[in-house]
Design a protein around this motif. Structure first.
Motif, PDB file in Angstrom:
ATOM      1  N   MET A  83       0.803  -1.219   0.000  1.00  0.00           N
ATOM      2  CA  MET A  83       0.000   0.000   0.000  1.00  0.00           C
ATOM      3  C   MET A  83       0.841   1.276   0.000  1.00  0.00           C
ATOM      4  O   MET A  83       0.298   2.369  -0.114  1.00  0.00           O
ATOM      5  CB  MET A  83      -0.946  -0.008   1.202  1.00  0.00           C
ATOM      6  N   ASP A  84       2.146   1.152   0.123  1.00  0.00           N
ATOM      7  CA  ASP A  84       3.045   2.309   0.107  1.00  0.00           C
ATOM      8  C   ASP A  84       3.608   2.475  -1.308  1.00  0.00           C
ATOM      9  O   ASP A  84       4.494   1.734  -1.724  1.00  0.00           O
ATOM     10  CB  ASP A  84       4.176   2.094   1.115  1.00  0.00           C
ATOM     11  N   ILE A  85       3.106   3.453  -2.048  1.00  0.00           N
ATOM     12  CA  ILE A  85       3.517   3.603  -3.450  1.00  0.00           C
ATOM     13  C   ILE A  85       4.956   4.084  -3.591  1.00  0.00           C
ATOM     14  O   ILE A  85       5.504   4.090  -4.695  1.00  0.00           O
ATOM     15  CB  ILE A  85       2.576   4.575  -4.209  1.00  0.00           C
ATOM     16  N   SER A  86       5.576   4.490  -2.478  1.00  0.00           N
ATOM     17  CA  SER A  86       6.993   4.868  -2.541  1.00  0.00           C
ATOM     18  C   SER A  86       7.910   3.648  -2.453  1.00  0.00           C
ATOM     19  O   SER A  86       9.118   3.771  -2.623  1.00  0.00           O
ATOM     20  CB  SER A  86       7.331   5.844  -1.411  1.00  0.00           C
ATOM     21  N   GLN A  87       7.319   2.484  -2.181  1.00  0.00           N
ATOM     22  CA  GLN A  87       8.071   1.239  -2.067  1.00  0.00           C
ATOM     23  C   GLN A  87       7.740   0.323  -3.242  1.00  0.00           C
ATOM     24  O   GLN A  87       6.627   0.348  -3.784  1.00  0.00           O
ATOM     25  CB  GLN A  87       7.722   0.524  -0.763  1.00  0.00           C
ATOM     26  N   PRO A  88       8.696  -0.524  -3.669  1.00  0.00           N
ATOM     27  CA  PRO A  88       8.372  -1.491  -4.723  1.00  0.00           C
ATOM     28  C   PRO A  88       7.411  -2.555  -4.217  1.00  0.00           C
ATOM     29  O   PRO A  88       7.263  -2.740  -3.000  1.00  0.00           O
ATOM     30  CB  PRO A  88       9.745  -2.099  -5.054  1.00  0.00           C
ATOM     31  N   LEU A  89       6.769  -3.239  -5.122  1.00  0.00           N
ATOM     32  CA  LEU A  89       5.863  -4.318  -4.747  1.00  0.00           C
ATOM     33  C   LEU A  89       6.625  -5.413  -4.003  1.00  0.00           C
ATOM     34  O   LEU A  89       7.824  -5.616  -4.246  1.00  0.00           O
ATOM     35  CB  LEU A  89       5.214  -4.923  -5.994  1.00  0.00           C
ATOM     36  N   PRO A  90       5.963  -6.128  -3.084  1.00  0.00           N
ATOM     37  CA  PRO A  90       6.617  -7.276  -2.451  1.00  0.00           C
ATOM     38  C   PRO A  90       7.134  -8.247  -3.506  1.00  0.00           C
ATOM     39  O   PRO A  90       6.452  -8.523  -4.495  1.00  0.00           O
ATOM     40  CB  PRO A  90       5.489  -7.904  -1.618  1.00  0.00           C
ATOM     41  N   ASP A  91       8.342  -8.757  -3.293  1.00  0.00           N
ATOM     42  CA  ASP A  91       8.985  -9.619  -4.293  1.00  0.00           C
ATOM     43  C   ASP A  91       8.526 -11.061  -4.113  1.00  0.00           C
ATOM     44  O   ASP A  91       9.180 -11.883  -3.465  1.00  0.00           O
ATOM     45  CB  ASP A  91      10.502  -9.526  -4.165  1.00  0.00           C
ATOM     46  N   ILE A  92       7.348 -11.368  -4.691  1.00  0.00           N
ATOM     47  CA  ILE A  92       6.781 -12.706  -4.614  1.00  0.00           C
ATOM     48  C   ILE A  92       6.340 -13.139  -6.006  1.00  0.00           C
ATOM     49  O   ILE A  92       6.151 -12.321  -6.907  1.00  0.00           O
ATOM     50  CB  ILE A  92       5.585 -12.762  -3.637  1.00  0.00           C
ATOM     51  N   MET A  93       6.176 -14.445  -6.167  1.00  0.00           N
ATOM     52  CA  MET A  93       5.796 -15.006  -7.464  1.00  0.00           C
ATOM     53  C   MET A  93       4.515 -14.383  -8.002  1.00  0.00           C
ATOM     54  O   MET A  93       4.409 -14.023  -9.171  1.00  0.00           O
ATOM     55  CB  MET A  93       5.619 -16.523  -7.324  1.00  0.00           C
ATOM     56  N   MET A  94       3.523 -14.244  -7.115  1.00  0.00           N
ATOM     57  CA  MET A  94       2.215 -13.772  -7.539  1.00  0.00           C
ATOM     58  C   MET A  94       2.261 -12.390  -8.184  1.00  0.00           C
ATOM     59  O   MET A  94       1.511 -12.085  -9.101  1.00  0.00           O
ATOM     60  CB  MET A  94       1.283 -13.761  -6.326  1.00  0.00           C
ATOM     61  N   LEU A  95       3.160 -11.537  -7.687  1.00  0.00           N
ATOM     62  CA  LEU A  95       3.224 -10.159  -8.170  1.00  0.00           C
ATOM     63  C   LEU A  95       4.305  -9.935  -9.217  1.00  0.00           C
ATOM     64  O   LEU A  95       4.457  -8.811  -9.707  1.00  0.00           O
ATOM     65  CB  LEU A  95       3.453  -9.206  -6.992  1.00  0.00           C
ATOM     66  N   GLU A  96       5.055 -10.969  -9.565  1.00  0.00           N
ATOM     67  CA  GLU A  96       6.153 -10.764 -10.508  1.00  0.00           C
ATOM     68  C   GLU A  96       5.671 -10.267 -11.874  1.00  0.00           C
ATOM     69  O   GLU A  96       6.273  -9.337 -12.442  1.00  0.00           O
ATOM     70  CB  GLU A  96       6.978 -12.034 -10.667  1.00  0.00           C
ATOM     71  N   PRO A  97       4.588 -10.821 -12.453  1.00  0.00           N
ATOM     72  CA  PRO A  97       4.122 -10.269 -13.739  1.00  0.00           C
ATOM     73  C   PRO A  97       3.691  -8.806 -13.640  1.00  0.00           C
ATOM     74  O   PRO A  97       3.741  -8.080 -14.634  1.00  0.00           O
ATOM     75  CB  PRO A  97       2.928 -11.171 -14.098  1.00  0.00           C
ATOM     76  N   ALA A  98       3.270  -8.369 -12.450  1.00  0.00           N
ATOM     77  CA  ALA A  98       2.783  -6.994 -12.275  1.00  0.00           C
ATOM     78  C   ALA A  98       3.918  -6.008 -12.046  1.00  0.00           C
ATOM     79  O   ALA A  98       3.699  -4.794 -12.150  1.00  0.00           O
ATOM     80  CB  ALA A  98       1.806  -6.937 -11.098  1.00  0.00           C
ATOM     81  N   ARG A  99       5.113  -6.486 -11.732  1.00  0.00           N
ATOM     82  CA  ARG A  99       6.226  -5.585 -11.418  1.00  0.00           C
ATOM     83  C   ARG A  99       6.562  -4.671 -12.596  1.00  0.00           C
ATOM     84  O   ARG A  99       6.941  -3.518 -12.409  1.00  0.00           O
ATOM     85  CB  ARG A  99       7.467  -6.393 -11.007  1.00  0.00           C
ATOM     86  N   GLN A 100       6.393  -5.182 -13.818  1.00  0.00           N
ATOM     87  CA  GLN A 100       6.728  -4.401 -15.006  1.00  0.00           C
ATOM     88  C   GLN A 100       5.669  -3.349 -15.332  1.00  0.00           C
ATOM     89  O   GLN A 100       5.831  -2.584 -16.282  1.00  0.00           O
ATOM     90  CB  GLN A 100       6.885  -5.342 -16.201  1.00  0.00           C
ATOM     91  N   ARG A 101       4.605  -3.282 -14.520  1.00  0.00           N
ATOM     92  CA  ARG A 101       3.548  -2.298 -14.759  1.00  0.00           C
ATOM     93  C   ARG A 101       3.435  -1.280 -13.626  1.00  0.00           C
ATOM     94  O   ARG A 101       2.583  -0.383 -13.685  1.00  0.00           O
ATOM     95  CB  ARG A 101       2.198  -3.008 -14.951  1.00  0.00           C
ATOM     96  N   ASP A 102       4.267  -1.401 -12.607  1.00  0.00           N
ATOM     97  CA  ASP A 102       4.240  -0.470 -11.478  1.00  0.00           C
ATOM     98  C   ASP A 102       5.456   0.447 -11.549  1.00  0.00           C
ATOM     99  O   ASP A 102       6.598  -0.027 -11.517  1.00  0.00           O
ATOM    100  CB  ASP A 102       4.244  -1.241 -10.153  1.00  0.00           C
ATOM    101  N   PRO A 103       5.261   1.773 -11.670  1.00  0.00           N
ATOM    102  CA  PRO A 103       6.380   2.707 -11.888  1.00  0.00           C
ATOM    103  C   PRO A 103       7.478   2.605 -10.827  1.00  0.00           C
ATOM    104  O   PRO A 103       8.665   2.566 -11.161  1.00  0.00           O
ATOM    105  CB  PRO A 103       5.704   4.082 -11.856  1.00  0.00           C
ATOM    106  N   THR A 104       7.111   2.578  -9.544  1.00  0.00           N
ATOM    107  CA  THR A 104       8.115   2.515  -8.479  1.00  0.00           C
ATOM    108  C   THR A 104       8.911   1.226  -8.562  1.00  0.00           C
ATOM    109  O   THR A 104      10.140   1.217  -8.399  1.00  0.00           O
ATOM    110  CB  THR A 104       7.438   2.611  -7.096  1.00  0.00           C
ATOM    111  N   THR A 105       8.226   0.135  -8.837  1.00  0.00           N
ATOM    112  CA  THR A 105       8.893  -1.167  -8.908  1.00  0.00           C
ATOM    113  C   THR A 105       9.795  -1.253 -10.132  1.00  0.00           C
ATOM    114  O   THR A 105      10.878  -1.853 -10.076  1.00  0.00           O
ATOM    115  CB  THR A 105       7.850  -2.298  -8.936  1.00  0.00           C
ATOM    116  N   ILE A 106       9.375  -0.664 -11.233  1.00  0.00           N
ATOM    117  CA  ILE A 106      10.200  -0.656 -12.446  1.00  0.00           C
ATOM    118  C   ILE A 106      11.537   0.024 -12.172  1.00  0.00           C
ATOM    119  O   ILE A 106      12.605  -0.497 -12.527  1.00  0.00           O
ATOM    120  CB  ILE A 106       9.454   0.058 -13.599  1.00  0.00           C
TER     121      ILE A 106
END
Length: 309
Positions: free
Chosen positions: A224-247
């Motif tokens: 929920m903190d947009i200043s932090q990257p997404l949690p590094d888990i399998m479920m969210l790995e495809p979504a990492r390339q669509r989140d600006p902070t995580t990119i």
């Protein structure tokens, strides 16, 4: 009752993850999800925008019981009945006309309905949900990373919506008849008197270790903190390339975009086992944060102390 649980404070987030909540999502599961996403745009319940939970409706549960009974009937009871009729005929208790009549009765009133139910279930299970509109899932809650809002649903309609920061995370516990404890991680709105909370712990189940609920709370805060990257888990790995902070984070750390997805099932299980062992020796969350004093409180307090000296 909800005020008597163990309060989990807001804290600085770490890389700790709740393995109990993610171990069922394996590389094979993600590969199927990606195929479905490319085919018809279906997304998982957790992506770069929302973490949402749905549950079966009452009719869904009834339907699943009927489908299970139909399967048991086809595999066990109907063949047994046919064998018994044949045995009765072989020992002279039935004549051939009785056998034919028995076969007809069991086929018409037993095998045929069970075949229809099982066939319908297979179609629904393969994705043809329009064949069973009464099986529509019920929305339970949604956490929105983009807006920072948390919504609880009732009868598929929003019951309440509030900012994430206004919720207290509480671990509730209740004893079973056998004397064990069942846990429930719940978000309770701090400024309202609702009789229900957001059942965050549904994603872990009631029997995880207390540290696992803490780690999941850590993941939820990071999500929920947009200043932090997404949690590094399998479920969210495809979504990492669509989140600006995580990119930006992944680019800075040269992270392999398919780190989890390129693992075999065995490699994934082994990696989770290693993480579980490593996390036993480190805190489940970071240092507590006093959200009422603001992020700069400790710095300003230290500054004033130095000024007095």
């Amino acid at each position: 009752m909800m005020t008597k649980g163990k309060l989990f404070s807001f804290s600085q987030t770490t890389d700790a993850i709740a393995i109990s909540a993610i171990e069922d999502v394996t590389p094979e599961v993600i590969a199927e999800y990606e195929a479905d996403y490319e085919a018809d745009g279906k997304s998982m319940y957790w992506d770069e925008k929302t973490l949402s939970l749905e549950s079966f409706s009452g009719w869904s549960q009834v339907y699943l019981v009927i489908a299970a009974l139909a399967k048991v009937g086809l595999i066990i009871f109907l063949p047994l009945f046919y064998i018994i009729i044949l045995l009765f005929w072989a020992f002279g208790y039935f004549n051939w006309d009785d056998v034919l009549e028995g076969f007809m009765v069991f086929t018409l009133y037993g095998a045929l309905p069970c075949l229809l139910i099982s066939g319908h279930f297979k179609l629904v299970d393969s994705g043809h949900y329009y064949l069973a509109p009464f099986l529509q899932a019920k929305r339970v809650f949604e956490m929105n990373r983009t807006t920072g809002m948390v919504t609880l649903f009732k009868r598929n309609k929003p019951y309440f919506t509030h900012p994430f920061i206004e919720f207290d995370c509480v671990l509730l516990s209740s004893p079973t008849r056998q004397g064990f404890l069942n846990y429930s991680l719940t978000l309770i709105h701090r400024y309202s008197n609702y009789s229900v909370g957001v059942p965050l712990g549904t994603l872990l189940g009631p029997n995880a270790m207390v540290e696992e609920y803490l780690r999941f709370w850590n993941m939820a805060q990071r999500y929920m903190d947009i200043s932090q990257p997404l949690p590094d888990i399998m479920m969210l790995e495809p979504a990492r390339q669509r989140d600006p902070t995580t990119i930006a984070y992944d680019k800075e750390h040269s992270r392999n975009p398919r780190y989890w997805r390129d693992m075999t099932e065995e490699e994934y299980a082994q990696k989770l086992k290693m993480l579980k062992t490593e996390q036993k020796s480190i805190p489940a969350t970071g240092k507590p944060i006093d959200i009422f004093k603001g992020p700069d409180f400790a710095i300003s307090k230290k500054h004033k102390s130095n000024k007095k000296k």
